[in-house]
Motif scaffolding. Structure first.
Motif, PDB file in Angstrom:
ATOM      1  N   ALA A 132       4.456   5.580  -3.567  1.00 46.72           N
ATOM      2  CA  ALA A 132       3.428   4.744  -2.855  1.00 46.72           C
ATOM      3  C   ALA A 132       3.260   5.283  -1.344  1.00 46.72           C
ATOM      4  N   LEU A 133       4.497   5.743  -0.697  1.00 45.91           N
ATOM      5  CA  LEU A 133       4.592   5.976   0.569  1.00 45.91           C
ATOM      6  C   LEU A 133       4.272   7.567   0.688  1.00 45.91           C
ATOM      7  N   ASP A 136       0.414   7.949   0.497  1.00 45.36           N
ATOM      8  CA  ASP A 136      -0.183   6.894   1.127  1.00 45.36           C
ATOM      9  C   ASP A 136      -1.543   7.349   1.982  1.00 45.36           C
ATOM     10  N   ASP A 137      -2.655   6.702   1.973  1.00 48.01           N
ATOM     11  CA  ASP A 137      -3.943   7.352   2.775  1.00 48.01           C
ATOM     12  C   ASP A 137      -4.204   8.610   2.700  1.00 48.01           C
ATOM     13  N   LYS A 159      -5.792  -1.130   1.432  1.00 45.34           N
ATOM     14  CA  LYS A 159      -5.255  -0.179   0.430  1.00 45.34           C
ATOM     15  C   LYS A 159      -3.713   0.234   0.350  1.00 45.34           C
ATOM     16  N   THR A 160      -3.328   0.047   1.591  1.00 49.03           N
ATOM     17  CA  THR A 160      -2.032   0.429   1.700  1.00 49.03           C
ATOM     18  C   THR A 160      -0.933  -0.683   1.344  1.00 49.03           C
ATOM     19  N   SER A 163      -1.100  -1.289  -2.253  1.00 47.66           N
ATOM     20  CA  SER A 163      -0.481  -0.073  -3.103  1.00 47.66           C
ATOM     21  C   SER A 163       1.264  -0.237  -3.048  1.00 47.66           C
ATOM     22  N   LEU A 164       1.719  -0.813  -2.061  1.00 45.75           N
ATOM     23  CA  LEU A 164       3.263  -1.009  -1.812  1.00 45.75           C
ATOM     24  C   LEU A 164       3.656  -2.269  -2.544  1.00 45.75           C
ATOM     25  N   ASN A 176      -3.161   6.007  -2.706  1.00 52.53           N
ATOM     26  CA  ASN A 176      -4.404   5.378  -1.939  1.00 52.53           C
ATOM     27  C   ASN A 176      -5.164   6.395  -1.172  1.00 52.53           C
TER      28      ASN A 176
ATOM     29  N   LEU B 133       5.792   0.911   7.988  1.00 57.71           N
ATOM     30  CA  LEU B 133       5.543   2.305   7.447  1.00 57.71           C
ATOM     31  C   LEU B 133       5.652   3.308   8.633  1.00 57.71           C
TER      32      LEU B 133
END
Lengths: 273, 273
Positions: A132-133, A136-137, A159-160, A163-164, A176, B133
């Motif tokens: 996920a990290l 991300d984005d 989204k973030t 996802s996490l 995401n 994050l």
């Protein structure tokens, strides 16, 4: 408004006792509860300290404290039961009937539910968090073949965190990808996403709410203006519709609710249980 | 080994019903449970579908299914109760006694526990996630004045998942910083961390376990060698000791347990309840 003390007591993290207790207490919205979680109460000595703390609270509040406990060990539970409190005793209430139903004895072992159950499950979870990290984005797109789901939406649509949460709670590999101005202008799905259409889930959020969230971050900016937010939200909606993507308005939903509903709507199976 | 169906049924996300049910079922380790979560059962119609699904399972397993439910609405619960199952009925069992104890009626409103309770709580949580994050893996250090906690440890000791969990579950601003070879060689705390000593918490992990985790990522590398892992772990331990930092061995702990214990050991108060 009356005020009562509420204790969530557990031999483990206290997460289950808390969740259950809060769920019951949320039904009594006209009472104010002063809440205390007492985790890792796994010995008679610790139970004695907990009992003293509860008894002290009993002298302060309007009525005796409520105690929600998920303690397995009967000796520890017996010590706790000496407190001057009203008990919602989960194991005491349900274990005996369950033993009868299953015609077997429980193992009465402590703190099992949030312990590491096996190495493989641990790895699945940690890998999902790192996935996920890393994804991300829209940071990377080359691992989308390994994704269980790809969340899309405009900036700050949730989204973030979703996802996490999907990663931590369910071990799912959630990427995401933000819909940028270019995508929104063209009202098309970003090219890089096209091969993965079956994995995409679109988030929608009310334009006014989005503006409020963005304003916290960049007050007075064009990015945070109601007009800009409305244009973006509408364009996102158009893209989801045109591409026949599953989507959901998440304005009034918590991260837990978004995650659960996505799993329900898409039928994605969790990787952790 | 006998096999039983277990259903977790909720008018909300099902998270509480699941946590409670798993916690009870973990006491029966010699029974295999086929688990199904049925979230968002918030109407009599949906309860009817759930009942049909449970009845179908009743014909398959070794004995009737177990049903753990946290449904508030009495009509929905009554419909579900028609299923051929053994019920662990949380609200049915505890709401009446709680009403008596609180000498007030419950509101019987649905799905409250994981709903967004207020905008401020939502913002606290999302901000915490973005903080975790932005401040993951030592990426930035200039916001450490705003951190509630700064986790330190060698690579792959569990810092990142723990930071994210602290953010999602408790709304805490958790940064994390990796101890690099340079820090470990000198057995000193990185300079950038010195002003924030009171916020630092050290993670420790068994060297063999660390080697196993790193080997998944970079098989056969020096980074993953037992010797390298042992050197790093020992140096980290020396730093924690020399600097009088609170620390904990997390080898056998789940992310939930690490997070709860850190909060207990440091006395940090959650920002979400």
């Amino acid at each position: 408004m009356s005020k009562r003390h509420a204790f969530f007591v557990s031999d483990g993290t206290g997460i289950t006792a808390e969740a259950l207790g809060l769920s019951l207490l949320s039904q009594f919205s006209h009472v104010t509860f002063e809440r205390t979680t007492l985790p890792f109460i796994d010995s008679v000595d610790k139970a004695r300290e907990a009992t003293a703390q509860i008894d002290k609270a009993a002298q302060e509040g309007d009525g005796r404290p409520l105690v929600f406990d998920t303690i397995v060990d009967q000796g520890v539970r017996a010590e706790l039961a000496k407190a001057n409190a009203f008990f919602v005793d989960i194991f005491g209430t349900f274990l005996k009937p369950l033993e009868q139903e299953l015609t077997t004895h429980s193992s009465y072992s402590v703190g099992k539910s949030h312990a590491i159950s096996d190495r493989q499950a641990y790895k699945t979870r940690i890998d999902a968090v790192h996935f996920a990290l890393d994804n991300d984005d829209g940071a990377r797109t080359r691992h989308y073949d390994q994704a269980d789901i790809i969340l899309v939406g405009v900036s700050r649509s949730g989204k973030t965190p979703t996802s996490l949460y999907l990663a931590l709670q369910y071990g799912l590999r959630a990427a995401n990808y933000p819909l940028t101005e270019e995508d929104l202008d063209g009202e098309t799905l970003p090219k890089v996403l096209k091969p993965y259409k079956s994995k995409i889930f679109g988030l929608l959020v009310d334009a006014d709410r989005l503006a409020a969230i963005r304003n916290e971050r960049m007050p007075g900016s064009k990015y945070a203006s109601p007009r800009q937010c409305e244009i973006e939200v509408r364009a996102a909606q158009t893209i989801y519709k045109r591409e026949h993507l599953p989507c959901m308005d998440v304005t009034e939903l918590s991260v837990e609710e978004i995650a659960s509903r996505i799993m329900q709507l898409t039928g994605i199976k969790r990787r952790l249980s």
